[in-house]
Design an enzyme around this catalytic site. Structure first.
Site: not given
Length: 343
Positions: A131-133, A155, A159
């Site tokens: 994810t870009d997060e 979260y 990741k």
């Protein structure tokens, strides 16, 4: 006669994973045509066998209900596997804030257990779907793949940890790993805790929608079909040890997206939108530069956002039998913002 290609898809009954499996089994990815596909999914609240029902009768598809943290199960499943596409993850930011332990267990420990089993089994390619997060917020411009990771939530931290473990397995052991990091996904079969399906299903029921804070947080939107095509390009020809961004190219504030959804469903802002307290550590803006996957692998998003959004709204309107039981079971309907990248 050449040996049949064997693909293991973790989290293949979730939102993104099931879309990938449906497209794969239906022949959308010619390089993997005729492959035997094993789906490994724990079938938690966000994974459903119904998401695989359109291809459930195909003899090449096998569903194994199990946990990526189960080393013995992985040791049984992985020998002879050519490609692992790893979608399985706990993915909702709000849930990670109220209880981070399961995110660490699944996303970090589970990924490590899977990597170790893949190394032992001699798997030919491993795609870590992320994810870009992991980069945190960016005020201007777009993150490139070489930017430092600066996650804000449990979260995204889990990741980021999984990504680093995957890349370390390439550098240390030579496991052919690639990492993909995508922008916000939307489309059919997305669990209705994420922004678009939550807002759509609430509005279909004549209810209200919760909007975090000022609503000025910016997200880049990507249809799940475009995302899965990007993942497939990396699974076929990505350079081992490399990170690839998969972007959608449409940036919207949450207020702008809410307005579009209200228009699609014929609802009024004053009656339908209720403010919700902002999320702790809420990143203001995500944006990724996907030049690498475009230039190296020929990726381009194909689905126009307005068209994709209208199609998604229509799908939820026509598939109440899928989402209504899920909302009741999970008691979904409260505050949410732009979704994490649920698999």
């Amino acid at each position: 006669m050449s040996r049949q290609l064997r693909i293991l898809v973790t989290g293949g009954a979730g939102f993104i994973g099931s879309h990938y499996v449906r497209r794969l089994v239906r022949g959308a990815y010619p390089a993997f045509a005729g492959a035997a596909v094993v789906v490994l999914d724990k079938l938690t609240y966000a994974g459903t066998e119904a998401a695989l029902e359109p291809v459930a009768g195909d003899e090449r598809l096998r569903l194994v209900i199990g946990d990526i943290c189960d080393a013995d199960l992985l040791d049984d499943l992985l020998p002879g596997t050519d490609v692992v596409v790893h979608f399985a993850a706990e993915s909702h930011v709000d849930r990670s804030i109220t209880g981070a332990a399961e995110f660490v267990r699944t996303n970090v420990e589970g990924t490590h257990t899977l990597l170790r089993a893949c190394r032992n089994a001699g798997v030919g390619r491993f795609v870590q779907v992320s994810t870009d997060e992991v980069y945190g917020s960016i005020a201007e411009g777009s993150w490139r793949e070489d930017q430092p990771l600066d996650p804000s939530s449990p979260y995204s931290a889990s990741k980021a940890s999984a990504d680093l473990l995957a890349l370390a397995y390439h550098r240390t052991y030579g496991l052919p790993v690639c990492v993909t990091r995508c922008s916000n996904n939307y489309g059919p079969y997305q669990f209705p805790e994420k922004m678009i399906p939550l807002f759509v299903t609430n509005l279909l029921d004549g209810g209200t929608v919760p909007l975090y804070g000022s609503g000025h947080n910016v997200r880049e939107w990507l249809h799940v079909d475009d995302h899965c095509r990007g993942v497939q390009l990396v699974a076929e020809a990505g350079r081992p040890g490399t990170v690839y961004h998969v972007g959608g190219g449409t940036e919207l504030t949450n207020r702008e997206l809410t307005s579009l959804l209200l228009r699609e469903l014929g609802a009024d802002w004053q009656d339908a939108v209720r403010p919700a307290p902002d999320r702790p550590g809420h990143d203001l803006r995500y944006s990724i530069d996907d030049t690498r996957i475009r230039t190296e692998l020929g990726y381009r998003p194909r689905i126009d956002f307005r068209t994709g959004l209208a199609d998604t709204v229509r799908w939820y309107a026509e598939n109440r039998s899928w989402w209504e039981p899920l909302k009741i079971r999970a008691a979904v309907g409260g505050a949410v913002t732009a979704p994490a990248r649920g698999a």
